[in-house]
Design an enzyme around this catalytic site. Sequence first.
Site: not given
Length: 424
Positions: A219, A193, A47, A228, A49, A222
Site C-alpha cells: 500500500t 506484501d 477515465y 490511500r 482504462e 502507511k
Amino acid sequence: MGTDSVIFDLINQEKQRQLNGLELIASENFVSQNVLDAMGSILTNKYAEGLPHKRYYGGCEIVDQIEDLAINRVKELFGATWANVQPHAGSQANAAVMLACLKPGDKILGFDLSHGGHLTHGSPVNFSGKLYENYFYGVNPETGQVDYDQMAAVALKEKPQLIIVGASAYSRDWDYVRARQIADECGAIILADISHPAGLIATGLLNDPLDYCHIVTTTTHKTLRGPRGGVIMMRNDFENPFGIKLKNGNLRMMSSLLDSAVFPGSQGGPLEHVIAGKAVAFGEALNPSFKEYGKLVIQNAQIMAQEFVNKGYKIISGGTDNHSMLIDLRSKNITGKDAENALTEADITVNKNMVPFDDKSPFVTSGIRIGTAALTTRGVKANEIPQITDLIDQVITKAGNPDHLEKVKNEVINLMKDKPLFAW
Ligand code: DSN
C-alpha cells in the site's frame, strides 16, 4: 451551487480530531499538502482504462505523463524494473497477483491472521480464502517470531502454488532469503506484501525483499506516507510458469499477466488523481530527508516498546525492528476492545488486535497494535515518547475512571497543540 455544509462541517470536525489527538494506528499516516492537493484535483474527472500510451479512451496524453512519473519514481525508489501503480488498495494489488498466478482451488500459504497476518493472505472470510485453498504458518510461541521451520514443513507437505510473506501486525523484519529457499523447494511463487514497512524498506532501513520475492505488493499510505492506494512491482521479470503464450509463440512475461490482472482482470478505470498523489509521495520518499524520517519512526517505536516492557507489558516478540508493536494485554486484565475504547475517550487512537494464540474473538481481542509512523510525521520526538507511553499506561490501568480519562485527554491536547498536521 451552495456548499454542502453538512459534509464540509464533518470534514472540519475530522480535521480537528486529527489535530488534537495522538494517532497511533500502525497503518495510518499524515500526507503532505502536495499529496492532498494532487488527490483533490480535477484528475478525478478523467477515465483512463488501460496502461499509459495504450488506453481505451481519448484525451489521456496528460494523465499518461502523470502515470509514467508515478511508475518511474516507484521503480527508482525500490530498485524495481517493473511496476503497476493502478491498484486502488493493497487488497486489490493482492487480488491481481492471485488472479495472475492462481486458478480457483489452488493452494496459498500465508501468515495466520491471528498471528499478525492480513485478511487477503488466505483468511476464510476474504476472497483469498474463499477462492483458494488456504494454509498458514504462524509465530513460535516462545519467541513470538515467524516460525520458518513451520513455514517449510507446511510448504513441503501441501506444495502451495503461492507463498505470501508480510503482515499487518508483526514487529520483526523478515528473512526473505529463507522464505525464497522454502518457495524454491516446493516450486511456489513467493509474494512479499510489504504494505506496512514499505517506507522503511524503500530507504534501506529494513531487509529488501525484491531480490528474493518474485512479486512485491504494497500500500502507499502507511510508512510510505502517500495517498490511500496500492502498487505491484518486481525487480526481476520472468516468463510465466503457467505456459501462457503470446500469438508469436513466446511465453508471456509475468509483468504482462500482472498488468492484465489489474485491468481488465479485476479493476476498471484507474484513479488518476490518486496516482498523481502516489507520484508526489514517491518523489518525497526519494528525498534523503525521508530516510531520516524513517530512522525516527523506528527509534520512536523502539523506545516506546522498551518503555512498555519496563512497565510490565508483554510485547509480542519482545520488541520491534520497524514502526509497530503488538501488545498482549492479558496480564493487564483488560481486553483490546476496552483498551481501544478507553484510549479513544482520551483522544489516543489505536486498534484492538488479536495476539498469537488469542482466546478472544476479533471483535474483542486480547491486544492492541500501536505504530509510530503518524506521530513521527507530526514531529513527536524521542524525548516525548516516555510521556506518551505513560499516558497510554494511565488509560489502560484506569480505564473505568472517566475523570482520569478526561485528565489524560487534556494532556494529549496540550502535547499535540503546537504540532502541525503536515510535515512538508
Ligand atoms: N487495515 C490495514 C491495517 O490496519 O493493517 C490492513 O488492511
